[in-house]
Design an enzyme around this catalytic site. Structure first.
Site: not given
Length: 296
Positions: A64, A206, A212
């Site tokens: 990330k 989404r 994540k």
């Protein structure tokens, strides 16, 4: 003959400043004769948080990045809002003629330097020479994510632009392997991991096909009020009153620097905050201000 209506001598400057978002915080507005191009936000996939109930074997894992999301439409780079990123012409000259999705990035813990560089109306070459475009998706392409990753890697190799790079995507055997990878990335100064379901077709919005994973969760909320400070914060902001997308409100006073307390995020702006867990009612536990969300 009807005389021409005189035009404001600074109309082009006004249009440019409005487009860049500079005039709005100053409370200025365009004249009726100012016509601005309509911004069209790119349709992107947004992540949800990973949970222990999810089997990571079904996902490809990447780091990330603490970067700025950027969509390439084959001609220009844009922020999430659709606003133009004023990259130097040489930076994008060799990019493919088709869409790409990724992040502009400098290095771990380099977000502030990156953010300042990519938001300038006049690009500074020396700053952009430190930036890479780390791509991880082919918007609108057919096939599974695994298939798209292979096609993306081929497109990047064919472009042969040193600062255009395909972000590494790796499979993990189990949760233990995922935890070990997370530990290593965080130890090296990274933020966390992203998991993209290997068999997922391209989609937007989404979704749990993109997750994540961080030592702490993060989320976004809109600033709806400023709460005055007391004691050592007298005369400054004490806390932000924020509202989540589902309508929950809470105070956010931790994590703000003195500079941010003296010039707090404007009411109506969107901020990113970190938290460890949620209460039974869904409110974040140990929430801490992270940053003003990029206006992309």
């Amino acid at each position: 003959m009807t005389p021409k209506k005189p035009q404001h001598p600074y109309r082009h400057l006004v249009a440019l400043l409005l487009l860049s978002g500079i005039l709005q915080p100053l409370g200025l507005t365009a004249s009726a004769s100012t016509t601005l191009p309509t911004l069209s936000a790119p349709q992107l996939l947004l992540a949800q948080n990973y949970s222990d109930s999810i089997d990571p074997q079904a996902y490809l894992v990447s780091e990330k990045l603490d970067g700025v999301r950027a969509a390439w439409d084959g001609k220009v780079l844009r922020f999430r809002s659709g606003r133009l990123i004023h990259a130097p012409a040489w930076f994008t000259a060799g990019f493919p003629a088709h869409a790409l999705d990724g992040e502009l990035w400098i290095e771990r813990r380099g977000f502030d330097k990156l953010s300042a560089a990519v938001r300038r109306l006049q690009a500074v070459d020396q700053e952009w020479k430190t930036i890479t475009y780390q791509v991880y998706e082919l918007p609108g392409a057919a096939g599974t994510f695994s298939t798209r990753v292979a096609a993306l890697q081929a497109a990047v190799a064919q472009a042969n632009v040193p600062w255009l790079q395909s972000l590494a995507q790796r499979a993990v055997a189990d949760r233990q392997a995922l935890d070990q990878q997370l530990k290593q990335v965080v130890s090296d100064g990274g933020e966390g991991l992203m998991l993209h379901k290997a068999e997922a077709l391209w989609q937007t919005g989404r979704s749990d096909v993109l997750l994540k994973l961080k030592p702490q969760h993060d989320a976004e909320a809109k600033v709806i009020g400023h709460i005055a400070g007391r004691g050592k914060y007298r005369g400054m902001l004490g806390a932000l009153l924020v509202e989540t997308a589902d309508g929950q409100r809470f105070r956010l006073g931790t994590g703000l620097s003195d500079a941010e307390r003296q010039a707090p995020p404007a009411i109506g702006s969107v901020i990113t905050y970190r938290y460890r867990d949620r209460t039974a009612t869904g409110l974040p536990k140990f929430a801490s201000f992270l940053r003003l969300r990029d206006s992309e």
